[in-house]
Design a protein around this motif. Sequence first.
Motif, mmCIF file in Angstrom:
data_model
loop_
_atom_site.group_PDB
_atom_site.id
_atom_site.type_symbol
_atom_site.label_atom_id
_atom_site.label_comp_id
_atom_site.label_asym_id
_atom_site.label_seq_id
_atom_site.Cartn_x
_atom_site.Cartn_y
_atom_site.Cartn_z
ATOM 1 N N HIS A 191 36.292 48.146 -30.592
ATOM 2 C CA HIS A 191 35.952 47.069 -31.358
ATOM 3 C C HIS A 191 36.881 45.737 -31.111
ATOM 4 N N GLU A 200 42.982 41.540 -27.247
ATOM 5 C CA GLU A 200 43.443 39.948 -27.310
ATOM 6 C C GLU A 200 42.722 39.230 -26.594
ATOM 7 N N SER A 234 38.438 43.627 -32.588
ATOM 8 C CA SER A 234 39.306 43.242 -33.340
ATOM 9 C C SER A 234 40.675 43.758 -32.694
ATOM 10 N N LEU A 235 40.363 44.610 -31.621
ATOM 11 C CA LEU A 235 41.552 45.443 -31.242
ATOM 12 C C LEU A 235 41.980 45.044 -29.946
#
Length: 173
Positions: free
Chosen positions: A150, A155, A152-153
Amino acid sequence: MLSNSEIEKIPVSNFVRESGLVGVWCTNAPSHVEAVTEQFFQSWGLKYVATWYWVKVTQGGEAIRPYGSQTEKRPYERIIFGCSENRRFKNPPPDMCVVSVPSAIHSQKPPLVEVLQEYLPEQPACLELFARYLLPGWTSLGNQVIDLQHLSLYESSACAPPPLSSATTSTAR
């Protein structure tokens, strides 16, 4: 979660080639360790080879918790290896340790690809059951395989392309 009897019924032997190696992540409960080495491997047509330990440490190199008593959670997990009888490659030696800082994501194990390389053929056909993330060159099966992919994991980096919404906005000008 599957019971030991359900895990034992998985047809692992259908996926193991004649010189195959199987690694099983195992809790420290004696009943689970015994189930893997005495029941699972026998049902799957494998022989027990070795047990390795994943020692979980802090970024400072200390164990994440005290080793404690038999009833307390321990700062390590086991990786139990079995192999087919006709294995042509060197087997993992017993009692090795893999030391790493555990992921903040629950139950994520470190990839063992590099540390197992000398025990595998040059182009291994690898399969991970109950996988939690994808590994290059491996077949990963499980109901959580893409959970750790995902966005969101991750950077953003200076080299990464801008998010689609920014690209769409900038091209519309």
